[in-house]
Design an enzyme around this catalytic site. Structure first.
Site, PDB file in Angstrom:
ATOM      1  N   TYR A 322      35.109  39.648  45.325  1.00  0.00           N
ATOM      2  CA  TYR A 322      36.536  39.998  45.390  1.00  0.00           C
ATOM      3  C   TYR A 322      37.267  38.831  46.067  1.00  0.00           C
ATOM      4  CZ  TYR A 322      34.545  44.747  44.940  1.00  0.00           C
ATOM      5  OH  TYR A 322      33.832  45.859  44.568  1.00  0.00           O
ATOM      6  N   CYS A 415      40.297  46.589  54.074  1.00  0.00           N
ATOM      7  CA  CYS A 415      41.655  47.008  54.450  1.00  0.00           C
ATOM      8  C   CYS A 415      41.747  48.526  54.521  1.00  0.00           C
ATOM      9  CB  CYS A 415      42.674  46.427  53.474  1.00  0.00           C
ATOM     10  SG  CYS A 415      42.296  46.765  51.754  1.00  0.00           S
TER      11      CYS A 415
HETATM   12  N1  SAH Z   1      39.367  37.676  49.582  1.00  0.00           N
HETATM   13  C1  SAH Z   1      40.670  37.475  49.018  1.00  0.00           C
HETATM   14  C2  SAH Z   1      41.171  38.620  48.153  1.00  0.00           C
HETATM   15  C3  SAH Z   1      41.029  40.003  48.712  1.00  0.00           C
HETATM   16  S1  SAH Z   1      41.964  41.260  47.899  1.00  0.00           S
HETATM   17  C4  SAH Z   1      41.676  37.131  50.075  1.00  0.00           C
HETATM   18  O1  SAH Z   1      41.481  37.396  51.241  1.00  0.00           O
HETATM   19  O2  SAH Z   1      42.691  36.529  49.735  1.00  0.00           O
HETATM   20  C5  SAH Z   1      40.871  41.947  46.759  1.00  0.00           C
HETATM   21  C6  SAH Z   1      40.701  41.138  45.521  1.00  0.00           C
HETATM   22  O3  SAH Z   1      39.788  41.831  44.690  1.00  0.00           O
HETATM   23  C7  SAH Z   1      41.959  40.948  44.679  1.00  0.00           C
HETATM   24  O4  SAH Z   1      42.110  39.582  44.404  1.00  0.00           O
HETATM   25  C8  SAH Z   1      41.677  41.735  43.389  1.00  0.00           C
HETATM   26  O5  SAH Z   1      42.247  41.141  42.244  1.00  0.00           O
HETATM   27  C9  SAH Z   1      40.172  41.688  43.338  1.00  0.00           C
HETATM   28  N2  SAH Z   1      39.477  42.747  42.598  1.00  0.00           N
HETATM   29  C10 SAH Z   1      39.836  44.037  42.439  1.00  0.00           C
HETATM   30  N3  SAH Z   1      38.880  44.721  41.779  1.00  0.00           N
HETATM   31  C11 SAH Z   1      37.870  43.848  41.538  1.00  0.00           C
HETATM   32  C12 SAH Z   1      36.583  43.960  40.927  1.00  0.00           C
HETATM   33  N4  SAH Z   1      36.157  45.108  40.423  1.00  0.00           N
HETATM   34  N5  SAH Z   1      35.818  42.866  40.875  1.00  0.00           N
HETATM   35  C13 SAH Z   1      36.233  41.686  41.383  1.00  0.00           C
HETATM   36  N6  SAH Z   1      37.430  41.515  41.980  1.00  0.00           N
HETATM   37  C14 SAH Z   1      38.238  42.583  42.069  1.00  0.00           C
END
Ligand code: SAH
Length: 550
Positions: A322, A415
Site C-alpha cells: 500500500y 489510520c
Molecule cells: N504509504 C503511503 C500510502 C498510504 S495510503 C503513504 O504514506 O503515503 C494507502 C494506499 O493504499 C493508497 O495509496 C491506496 O491507493 C492504496 N491501496 C488501497 N487498496 C489497496 C490494495 N488493495 N492494494 C494495494 N494498494 C491499495
C-alpha cells in the site's frame, strides 16, 4: 432502570466515542451524547433507545470535574463534521488518542499490554492550519431573501447538508482565497452547483492540495459533466492562475450518482500535472489521484518512526505494501538493500517510479495492483514488511502471504486502530507479536489517529511450530510455484468456474496446507462468510493436486 424516550436523567460521562461524542452508562447501558465530555455530569434527555445503546442530548452541564473543555476556535465547529473534538484541550485530545490505540490493541487485538513497549504519542507543535489537502463539497444555499447562491464547506456530521466554511481553522490559509475565487466565478457566470437529490447542476467539489515545502498549489474542479465551455474555462483560469503558488489546474468529470468524489476522467487545464513536495531529504511528485498524507510536519515524524521500527542495517529486503507514491519506500530505500513497493492506483505507481528517479534511488522497484493479488504472485523472501493500508485494514489473503514470507519484522502503519487490532490478532495467530507501539497525531482537532506498530517474529516454542508449518508451505510452493492467481487460472481453464481467493484459502485450509487461515473469524462473522460450493471445491482440489500441493 428502563429508559424511555424524552426521559431526563443525570448522567456522568466517562468515555469518548469514535466521533468525539461523550459516552455515559446507566447500569451498563451506553448512552452516546454529542458535545459532552468525560469528566462532565449532565442533565441528559434520552432521544433514542436501541437494544444495546442509545442516544441522549445535553440539557445542562451540572458539574465539570476537569473535562478539559475549551471554546472551539472555529465558529462552525459544533455543526461541522470535520473537527469532532475541537472543544477539548489539545493535551486531552492526545491522551484520548493514545488510550484509544492501547484499548483497541489490548481488547480487540488480544495484545498483552505488559509485553509491549508503549512509546508516547507524538503530538503536533501547532495543531492548527496544518492540512495540505481539502475537498470542499459545493452546493446551492439560500440567502435570507431566499435567493440561491453557491457555497462550499464541509458536511455536517453524518449528513450531506453543507456547513459553509471558507476559513477552516485546520487548513492552510491559501484555501480561503481559492474557494472565494471559484465561488465568485460561479456566481458571476451563473454556474450552478451540483444537486445530489436530482443529480443535476455542475460543480460538485473543489479539491485543493498545497505542497508544504515548495508552496506549489493544485486545484481540481470536480464537475457533473464531460466539460465546460472554452469561455467559462478561460474566465476561471484567468482568476485562478493569479494566485501565488498556483502550479496545476485540473478538471475532473464525475457524472455518476455517487458519493465518490473523483471521477475517472482527469484533464489538466493549465500548468503542471503534479506538485512537488519534500519529506526529509526526499522529493516527491504528487498527482491529484495519488494518496499523500495530509499533515506534512507529522508525516516526517511518522515515517521516521516507521524507519526506526524497521531496524534496517542496509542489507535487508523490504516490502512496502500500500505504498502510494513510494513515500515510505524511498525513505526506507536509503537504508535497505532492496525495497519493493506495491500500490493499486496506477497514477501513484507512476509517481513512485518517477520519485525514485528524481532522487537517484536505484534499489526501489514498484508494482501496480491490489496487494492481496500481486504479493502472493511475487512473494519472495522478505526481512521486513511494511504495510500502510486504508481504514479497512489489510486483506486476509495478504496477511497470510506476509506471514508466509517470514519477515523478521512487520511494521504496520495504520489510520484505524480498530482494523489494526483485528489484523494484529490474525498476525499473532501466525507467529508475530506486537513489541512496540507509537501513535502519531496527524489529525489534530479530529478523532482519528495514526499508529505505527512493530510486530516481531516470535522466537519461542510457538515460533518453531509456525516455522515448521511455514516450511511445509514453502516446500510445496517452491516445488510448484502455484499462486492464488495460477490456481484460479487453472480452475477456470479446466472447469470453466471462477473461484475467489477466499474459496481457495478455505480449501487450502481444509487440506491442511495453510497453517492457520486468516478467515478464522469470530463465529458471528464467520457465518456471514460465503462458503465454497462443492463443485468449486472439487475444481480447486484438482488444481492443488495438479500443482502437487496436496
Ligand atoms: N504509504 C503511503 C500510502 C498510504 S495510503 C503513504 O504514506 O503515503 C494507502 C494506499 O493504499 C493508497 O495509496 C491506496 O491507493 C492504496 N491501496 C488501497 N487498496 C489497496 C490494495 N488493495 N492494494 C494495494 N494498494 C491499495
Amino acid at each position: 432502570m428502563k429508559l424511555k424516550k424524552n426521559q431526563e436523567i443525570t448522567l456522568k460521562i466517562d468515555d469518548l466515542g469514535n466521533n468525539g461524542e461523550g459516552i455515559g452508562h446507566v447500569d451498563g447501558y451506553a448512552l452516546f451524547v454529542k458535545n459532552a465530555l468525560p469528566g462532565e455530569t449532565i442533565r441528559a434527555r434520552i432521544m433514542k433507545c436501541g437494544k444495546s445503546y442509545g442516544y441522549a442530548r445535553v440539557m445542562e452541564v451540572l458539574e465539570d470535574s476537569g473535562s478539559g473543555r475549551v471554546e472551539p476556535r472555529c465558529p462552525a465547529a459544533e455543526r461541522c463534521g470535520g473537527c469532532t473534538i475541537q472543544h477539548l484541550t489539545y493535551e486531552r485530545q492526545l491522551a484520548y488518542k493514545e488510550k484509544k490505540v492501547r484499548d483497541c490493541l489490548v481488547r480487540i487485538g488480544g495484545v498483552d499490554a505488559d509485553e509491549v513497549e508503549w512509546l508516547p504519542i507524538i503530538g503536533m507543535e501547532d495543531p492548527w492550519q496544518y492540512r495540505n489537502k481539502a475537498q470542499f463539497p459545493v452546493r446551492m444555499q439560500k440567502d435570507n431573501e431566499g435567493r440561491p447562491y453557491p457555497a462550499a464547506g464541509f458536511y455536517a456530521g453524518r449528513t450531506h447538508s453543507i456547513v459553509p466554511v471558507s476559513d477552516c481553522a485546520i487548513q492552510h490559509s491559501c484555501m480561503k482565497r481559492i474557494l472565494e475565487t471559484v465561488l465568485t466565478w460561479m456566481r458571476d457566470q451563473n454556474v450552478p452547483a451540483y444537486d445530489e437529490s436530482s443529480h443535476s447542476g455542475l460543480v460538485r467539489h473543489i479539491y485543493i492540495r498545497r505542497a508544504y515545502h515548495t508552496g506549489q498549489i493544485m486545484v481540481c474542479l470536480v464537475i457533473n459533466s464531460r466539460g465546460i465551455s472554452n469561455l467559462l474555462q478561460e474566465m476561471l483560469l484567468q482568476k485562478l492562475t493569479g494566485i501565488p503558488g498556483m502550479t496545476g489546474i485540473f478538471l475532473n468529470s464525475n457524472t455518476d450518482w455517487t458519493n465518490v468524489i473523483l471521477g475517472k476522467e482527469m484533464k489538466l487545464l493549465w500548468g503542471q500535472a503534479y506538485i512537488e513536495d519534500r519529506i526529509g531529504d526526499i522529493r516527491y511528485h504528487i498527482s491529484p489521484q495519488s494518496f499523500y498524507q495530509v499533515n506534512p510536519e507529522q508525516t516526517e515524524k511518522l515515517y521516521q518512526t516507521a524507519l526506526e521500527f524497521a531496524g534496517l542495517s542496509g542489507e535487508e529486503t523490504v516490502w512496502d505494501l500500500y505504498c502510494g507514491i513510494g513515500t515510505i519506500s524511498l525513505f526506507l530505500a536509503q537504508r535497505a538493500r532492496k525495497v519493493y513497493g506495491v500500490e493499486i492506483v496506477p497514477e501513484a505507481v507512476q509517481n513512485a517510479r518517477e520519485n525514485a528517479r528524481l532522487n537517484g534511488i536505484v534499489n526501489a522497484e514498484f508494482f501496480c495492483g491490489a496487494a492481496e493479488e500481486v504479493v502472493p504472485k511475487l512473494a519472495g523472501q522478505a526481512d521486513v514488511v511494511v504495510v500502510d493500508p486504508p481504514r479497512k485494514g489489510c486483506d486476509g489473503v495478504l496477511l497470510d502471504t506476509i506471514a508466509g514470507m517470514g519477515p523478521e519484522r512487520i511494521v504496520y502503519v495504520s489510520c484505524d486502530p480498530g482494523t489494526l487490532a483485528r489484523d494484529v490478532k490474525k498476525l499473532g495467530e501466525m507467529g508475530y507479536g506486537v513489541t512496540k507501539v507509537r501513535a502519531v497525531d496527524m489529525f489534530g482537532q479530529g478523532g482519528h489517529v495514526e499508529t505505527v506498530c512493530l510486530l516481531s517474529k516470535l522466537h519461542a516454542d510457538q515460533h518453531i511450530e509456525v516455522e515448521l508449518q511455514m516450511d511445509e508451505l514453502d516446500l510445496t510452493a517452491a516445488e510448484s510455484k502455484a499462486t492464488y492467481e495460477e490456481i484460479k487460472d487453472y480452475v477456470l481453464e479446466h472447469s470453466g468456474l471462477k473461484v475467489s481467493n477466499l474459496y481457495i484459502a478455505q480449501i487450502k485450509q481444509k487440506c491442511g496446507i495453510i497453517e492457520r487461515v486468516n478467515y478464522n473469524l469470530p463465529k458471528s462473522e464467520n457465518s456471514r462468510q460465503p462458503k465454497c460450493p462443492p463443485e468449486k471445491e472439487v475444481a480447486i482440489r484438482e488444481a492443488l493436486e495438479h500443482f502437487r500441493m496436496i
